[in-house]
Design a protein around this motif. Structure first.
Motif, mmCIF file in Angstrom:
data_model
loop_
_atom_site.group_PDB
_atom_site.id
_atom_site.type_symbol
_atom_site.label_atom_id
_atom_site.label_comp_id
_atom_site.label_asym_id
_atom_site.label_seq_id
_atom_site.Cartn_x
_atom_site.Cartn_y
_atom_site.Cartn_z
ATOM 1 N N LEU A 125 0.803 -1.224 0.000
ATOM 2 C CA LEU A 125 0.000 0.000 0.000
ATOM 3 C C LEU A 125 0.835 1.273 0.000
ATOM 4 O O LEU A 125 0.528 2.215 -0.718
ATOM 5 N N CYS A 126 1.880 1.312 0.832
ATOM 6 C CA CYS A 126 2.626 2.577 0.965
ATOM 7 C C CYS A 126 4.092 2.461 0.590
ATOM 8 O O CYS A 126 4.839 3.454 0.667
ATOM 9 N N GLY A 127 4.550 1.271 0.209
ATOM 10 C CA GLY A 127 5.923 1.116 -0.246
ATOM 11 C C GLY A 127 6.914 0.789 0.845
ATOM 12 O O GLY A 127 8.112 0.620 0.570
ATOM 13 N N VAL A 128 6.459 0.683 2.075
ATOM 14 C CA VAL A 128 7.354 0.384 3.206
ATOM 15 C C VAL A 128 6.759 -0.753 4.017
ATOM 16 O O VAL A 128 5.573 -0.704 4.392
ATOM 17 N N PHE A 140 -4.577 3.304 6.840
ATOM 18 C CA PHE A 140 -4.303 3.591 5.423
ATOM 19 C C PHE A 140 -5.514 4.251 4.765
ATOM 20 O O PHE A 140 -6.657 3.865 5.034
ATOM 21 N N ASP A 141 -5.227 5.248 3.925
ATOM 22 C CA ASP A 141 -6.265 5.908 3.124
ATOM 23 C C ASP A 141 -6.329 5.201 1.773
ATOM 24 O O ASP A 141 -5.524 5.448 0.881
ATOM 25 N N LEU A 142 -7.296 4.287 1.636
ATOM 26 C CA LEU A 142 -7.393 3.496 0.400
ATOM 27 C C LEU A 142 -7.847 4.339 -0.795
ATOM 28 O O LEU A 142 -7.666 3.939 -1.941
ATOM 29 N N GLY A 143 -8.430 5.497 -0.502
ATOM 30 C CA GLY A 143 -8.846 6.381 -1.592
ATOM 31 C C GLY A 143 -7.648 6.909 -2.363
ATOM 32 O O GLY A 143 -7.767 7.287 -3.531
ATOM 33 N N ASP A 151 3.429 6.772 -0.767
ATOM 34 C CA ASP A 151 3.634 7.123 0.640
ATOM 35 C C ASP A 151 2.460 7.899 1.221
ATOM 36 O O ASP A 151 2.282 7.948 2.434
ATOM 37 N N THR A 152 1.649 8.515 0.353
ATOM 38 C CA THR A 152 0.499 9.277 0.849
ATOM 39 C C THR A 152 -0.632 8.378 1.332
ATOM 40 O O THR A 152 -1.584 8.856 1.938
#
Length: 509
Positions: A125-128, A140-143, A151-152
């Motif tokens: 989801l965020c790369g980390v 997490f903001d799935l939108g 990362d956002t």
């Protein structure tokens, strides 16, 4: 598709033993306490999100018991009535999980899973790959997720709590529960046979032990509850004190060279009257009922808020033990054995240190080594002194008109023996104090010599510092003089130069 995902790793669970038993592993008591303490902060950001406030919330969980227990705590906090078991969470299948997430009608999904699954999903989801320790949570903001890690997408991450603090707290609770159970057991045995001397003694010791445990933990317990428990337990001790005093005297009379049956019978009658009055006062059924309610409070002790939120470390417990031990040592040095109240208070203080070292020894470790034995020796000495004083008082108050001449003679002998025992202990205390003062006086010249040497060294250092300062002052003064001299030379050079220039101009004219 869900708009918000809260990914949580389950709380601290029992150690892994085998694949067959893995799904049945439960949260440890410390894991449950740590989870309850950390969840409010971890989930607090949800309260500011409109998707959570206005939308539908679902709680998903792996079918493993430890995950389900974690999910139950989450659902209770978020007021979600149902927990949905998802096999993909137990199987740690991130592809299926993300697919089910995309098909979910809920606005917010809270999913409780395992590692390394939680780290894999966070990396998708965020790369980390977030470091999910037990009870960690990420929002997490799935939108903002469009199939590729960004990362956002990560809105919030809360690392899981350290369970060691709650492990210590759980151990303390276990000690209190064991102490409460011992009181209940010994009270039942005493009420079943109140004439049994040992039953009464064991009952009183268990109460004192529990009181010492509560007193040791006093800085961490709700003060109102702590005071209430101590008062009720103290009342039980006070009500049985006279019985114990008569038992001690009965044992002294029994141990006499010529035990007198008449005296033993007289003391026995006094004890039976006292015992009947006690039983009538407390009532067997009422006493048991009140004791059960009291001990239930101990088993559900109310800790202070900061303890509930942060737990306690082993260092906290060690610091507390060091404090009460130091306090006892200070009292021991200044106590005058000739003073009844002082010796009585010192005896109680010795018991507190002894029981704390014994009952919390697993946490205290080396700090408690040898302490119970040392305190027991001091306690025995003080106990002999206090018991002898009480024996003398009881003997002095005993009616003697109905006693035979022989019984009165034996009673007088015992009275004198108890008085001699008191004087012997006092003399030993005075001798020990005089020896201490003598050793102190002998060591004082050495200490003064050491202090004198130290002062001499300080004086030398001060003299050197003064010399250094004087040199620095001289150097500064010389520098100032040199500066002034250079200034004068510069001024002279400027004058000479000016005069030279003026002579040249005159010749040119």
């Amino acid at each position: 598709m869900a708009q918000i995902l809260v990914l949580i790793r389950h709380g601290k669970a029992q150690p892994f033993k085998s694949e067959e038993e893995d799904a049945a592993r439960v949260l440890t008591p410390a894991g449950k306490r740590a989870l309850r303490a950390s969840l409010p902060e971890a989930l607090m950001p949800l309260a500011l999100m409109p998707e959570f406030v206005m939308g539908e919330v679902e709680v998903w969980s792996s079918s493993a018991v430890r995950a389900m227990e974690t999910a139950e705590a989450v659902a209770a906090m978020l007021d979600v009535p149902e927990i949905m078991a998802h096999q993909c969470l137990f199987a740690q299948d991130p592809d299926t999980f993300l697919q089910e997430l995309s098909e979910s009608p809920a606005d917010v999904v809270v999913a409780v899973g395992h590692e390394p699954f939680t780290g894999v999903v966070s990396e998708r989801l965020c790369g980390v790959a977030l470091p999910f320790k037990t009870a960690s949570a990420a929002i997490f903001d799935l939108g903002a997720y469009e199939g590729a890690p960004k990362d956002t997408v990560l809105r919030y991450f809360a690392q899981g709590p350290r369970t060691e603090n709650w492990k210590t707290l759980t151990k303390l609770e276990d000690v209190l529960c064991q102490g409460a159970a011992k009181v209940e057991q010994n009270m039942t045995l005493f009420l079943e046979n109140p004439q049994d001397i040992e039953a009464l003694h064991d009952f009183r010791v268990s109460i004192r032990t529990l009181r010492s445990e509560l007193g040791f933990l006093k800085p961490y317990i709700n003060p109102i509850q702590a005071k209430s428990l101590q008062t009720k337990l103290r009342n039980l001790v006070v009500k049985t004190s006279r019985l114990r005093e008569l038992d001690v005297l009965w044992e002294v009379v029994s141990a006499h060279d010529q035990p007198n049956d008449e005296l033993l019978d007289a003391i026995g009658k006094m004890r039976r009257r006292e015992c009947d009055a006690l039983i009538a006062d407390i009532g067997r059924k009422k006493a048991v009922k009140r004791a059960c309610k009291l001990l239930d409070q101990v088993e559900h002790i109310e800790w202070k808020r900061h303890v509930e939120e942060m737990g306690l470390t082993a260092e906290d417990v060690m610091d507390r033990f060091d404090f009460i031990q130091t306090k006892f040592e200070a009292a021991y040095l200044k106590t005058d054995y000739a003073q009844v109240e002082q010796t009585h208070d010192l005896r109680k203080a010795a018991k507190r240190v002894r029981y704390a070292a014994r009952e919390f020894g697993e946490i205290l470790g080396r700090a408690a080594e040898g302490v119970p034995e040392a305190m027991r020796d001091i306690q025995d000495e003080l106990g002999a002194l206090c018991d002898a004083r009480v024996n003398c008082q009881i003997i002095d108050d005993m009616p003697r008109k109905k006693l035979s001449k022989q019984a009165r003679a034996v009673l007088s002998e015992i009275r004198q023996a108890q008085a001699d025992a008191i004087e012997q202990i006092l003399q030993a205390d005075r001798a020990e104090e005089a020896d201490f003062e003598e050793r102190d006086a002998q060591s004082r010249p050495v200490e003064l010599a050491i202090e004198a040497d130290g002062m001499a060294e300080l004086a030398e250092e001060a003299a050197e510092a003064v010399e250094d300062l004087e040199w620095e002052l001289e150097a500064v003064s010389a520098a100032e003089e040199m500066t002034e001299l250079f200034d004068e030379l510069e001024e002279s050079a400027e004058l000479v130069q000016a005069e030279g220039e003026s002579g040249e101009e005159s010749q040119n004219k």
